[in-house]
Design an enzyme around this catalytic site. Structure first.
Site, PDB file in Angstrom:
ATOM      1  N   ASP A 256      -1.974   5.629  -5.454  1.00  0.00           N
ATOM      2  CA  ASP A 256      -2.298   4.704  -4.381  1.00  0.00           C
ATOM      3  C   ASP A 256      -2.427   3.298  -4.944  1.00  0.00           C
ATOM      4  O   ASP A 256      -3.370   2.990  -5.669  1.00  0.00           O
ATOM      5  CB  ASP A 256      -3.596   5.125  -3.706  1.00  0.00           C
ATOM      6  CG  ASP A 256      -3.869   4.363  -2.418  1.00  0.00           C
ATOM      7  OD1 ASP A 256      -3.172   3.364  -2.161  1.00  0.00           O
ATOM      8  OD2 ASP A 256      -4.780   4.755  -1.680  1.00  0.00           O
TER       9      ASP A 256
ATOM     10  N   ASP B 161       0.821  -1.209   0.000  1.00  0.00           N
ATOM     11  CA  ASP B 161       0.000   0.000   0.000  1.00  0.00           C
ATOM     12  C   ASP B 161       0.855   1.261   0.000  1.00  0.00           C
ATOM     13  O   ASP B 161       1.478   1.588   1.009  1.00  0.00           O
ATOM     14  CB  ASP B 161      -0.908  -0.024   1.233  1.00  0.00           C
ATOM     15  CG  ASP B 161      -1.822   1.173   1.308  1.00  0.00           C
ATOM     16  OD1 ASP B 161      -2.096   1.771   0.250  1.00  0.00           O
ATOM     17  OD2 ASP B 161      -2.259   1.513   2.411  1.00  0.00           O
TER      18      ASP B 161
END
Length: 416
Positions: free
Chosen positions: A295, A89
Site C-alpha cells: 500500500d 494510492d
C-alpha cells in the site's frame, strides 16, 4: 488507502512528525517504449498531526490522511485541461477530485474542478453499465450515478460518477475516463490534496483504465527514503518500459482473493531481525497465502499482533540501547533517543518464492522528532498486514497485472 466498500484490510495510523513531507508528480516525461514516467517531488509542509499512536481497524483498506510520506500524483482532466494533484494510492481504485459545487468539503488551496467549464464532461447515467463498475454506484432522483466511497478513518467522498478526458504526457489524451466528481468530502486531508488517484487492480483504477493505451496494465515506482533532500525526486513509470528487469530482480506472485478486486496481496513467510528468523505465525507452520498487501498510501508496515510482538521483542533485544519510556506522544511505539541515525539491526522481509528484501535502519526506523528514532512498524488484530511505503523505499517495485506478479530490485532511488 482505500474504501469501506472493499473487503480487504484498512488501517488508520497517525504519526507525530515535525515536518510533513508531501510528494507530487511533476509534468510527465515520455520514454522510448510507449509508456511514460514522472518524477515524484517532495514538499515540506507543516504537520497537521500531533499524535504518534496507531488507531487500528480490522476490515476495509488503509486510510486517507495527511501522513508523512504521502505521494501526490499530478494528472489533468477536462477540456481545457485542469491540473489535479491527488494521493497516489495502490490500496484503492477510485480516482476522484473535489468538484463545484462543494458545500460540505475540506479546504484545498487550488480551485475546485468545475464541470460546467469543461466541454468534455458528462455524468454517467444510473442505467449505464459504467455505473456498476464501482460497487457503490447508485441511482439518484436525477437518474445520475451517485457514489459514496468511504475510508476507515471516517474520511469520505460522495458525488457523481462521471466521464472526462484525461490528459497525460506529450498531450496524449484518454477520452471517456471514469472518475468521481466529489461534492461532499470530509476527512483528514490537507489543503494540497485535491483527491485520490486510485492505483489498485479494480476496473475504475487509473492503471486499469489507461493501461492498454500505454502498452499494458503495469507500472513501477522507486521511492526515496524519508529524510532525503527534498530536491531529490522519486519516480513512477506506467506501461511499456516500466518493467523491473535486470540483475538483482526478485518476483513474487500476486494472490487473488474472493471479493477483493483491489489489493496487491502477496505472501510473507516471515521477517528476520539480523540472523533471527521470525515466522509469520507462531501457531502454525502453514503460511496463509496473501497475508500482506502493498500500500503506497500507508507509511508504516502493519503486522498482525503476534508477529509484531515478536518483532519488537527481538529488535529490543538486538539494539544495545535503552528504549524511551513514558512518553505520551510516542505511545507504545518502540523508540530510542540518539543524536545520529540509529544503528539498528538489518531486517529482512521474506516473501514467497525466495524473495528476501533486506531493510536497513533508514527504511525501518523513522525520526518523528529531533533526536528520536522509532520502529516504523505497528500492529493490528487482523490476520492480514500491510507493507507500507517506508519499507518500500529504495526499491524499484514493479506491479505487473499482465503476468500477475510483483517485482523488487534494490536501488538507491536518490540517484535515479
Amino acid at each position: 488507502m482505500g474504501s469501506l466498500t472493499k473487503s480487504h484490510l484498512c488501517f488508520l495510523v497517525t504519526f507525530l512528525f515535525a515536518i510533513h513531507v508531501l510528494h507530487y508528480i511533476s509534468p510527465l516525461e515520455a520514454n522510448n517504449h510507449g509508456g511514460f514516467s514522472a518524477r515524484l517531488i517532495r514538499k515540506n509542509l507543516p504537520s497537521r498531526r500531533s499524535i504518534f499512536q496507531p488507531n487500528i481497524y480490522n476490515s476495509g483498506e488503509s486510510p486517507v490522511n495527511a501522513y508523512l510520506g504521502q505521494y501526490l500524483m499530478e494528472v489533468s482532466i477536462g477540456t481545457p485541461p485542469v491540473t489535479i494533484q491527488g494521493i497516489a494510492d495502490t490500496g484503492s481504485d477510485l480516482v476522484w477530485t473535489q468538484c463545484v459545487p462543494c458545500d460540505n468539503c475540506y479546504k484545498q488551496q487550488k480551485p475546485l474542478f468545475n464541470p460546467k467549464k469543461s466541454s468534455t464532461y458528462s455524468n454517467i447515467a444510473c442505467t449505464s453499465q459504467l455505473c456498476h463498475k464501482l460497487d457503490t454506484g447508485v441511482c439518484s432522483p436525477q437518474k445520475q450515478c451517485n457514489y459514496s466511497y468511504g475510508y476507515e478513518d471516517s474520511s469520505l467522498t460522495k458525488g457523481v460518477l462521471a466521464q472526462e478526458t484525461l490528459t497525460l504526457e506529450q498531450n496524449r489524451k484518454v477520452s471517456g475516463f471514469i472518475f468521481g466528481c466529489g461534492h461532499n468530502d470530509k476527512g483528514g486531508f490537507n489543503d494540497h490534496e485535491m483527491g485520490i488517484i486510485g492505483l489498485g487492480r479494480g476496473e475504475v483504477s487509473l492503471i486499469s483504465q489507461i493501461g492498454y493505451n500505454f502498452g499494458g496494465k503495469l507500472f513501477s515506482m522507486c521511492l526515496v527514503p524519508f529524510g532525503t533532500d527534498p530536491s531529490i525526486s522519486s519516480e513512477i513509470r506506467f506501461g511499456s518500459g516500466s518493467e523491473v528487469i535486470g540483475h538483482g530482480v526478485d518476483s513474487t506472485p500476486l494472490v487473488f482473493k474472493e471479493g477483493d478486486k483491489t489489493t496487491y496481496s502477496v505472501t510473507l513467510n516471515g521477517i528476520s531481525v539480523g540472523h533471527k528468523f521470525l515466522p509469520f505465525s507462531s501457531s502454525s507452520q502453514n503460511v496463509a497465502k496473501g497475508n500482506m498487501f502493498l500500500d503506497s498510501g500507508t507509511p508504516p508496515t502493519i503486522l498482525p499482533q503476534d508477529l509484531y510482538d515478536r518483532l519488537v521483542a527481538e529488535v529490543r533485544n538486538q539494539v544495545k540501547m535503552e528504549p524511551i519510556k513514558d512518553d505520551p506522544q510516542l505511545g507504545n511505539q518502540l523508540c530510542y533517543k540518539t543524536k545520529t541515525n540509529l544503528r539498528g539491526p538489518m531486517l529482512t522481509a521474506h516473501f514467497f518464492d525466495h524473495v528476501n528484501l533486506q531493510l536497513s535502519p533508514i527504511q525501518t526506523f523513522i525520526p518523528p522528532k529531533d533526536g528520536v528514532f522509532c520502529l516504523a512498524f505497528t500492529n493490528t488484530s487482523s490476520a492480514v498486514g500491510v507493507y507500507g511505503n517506508f519499507a518500500q523505499s529504495n526499491f524499484w517495485i514493479g506491479y505487473d497485472l499482465e503476468h500477475q506478479f510483483i517485482s523488487f530490485k534494490a536501488t538507491d532511488c536518490t540517484k535515479h
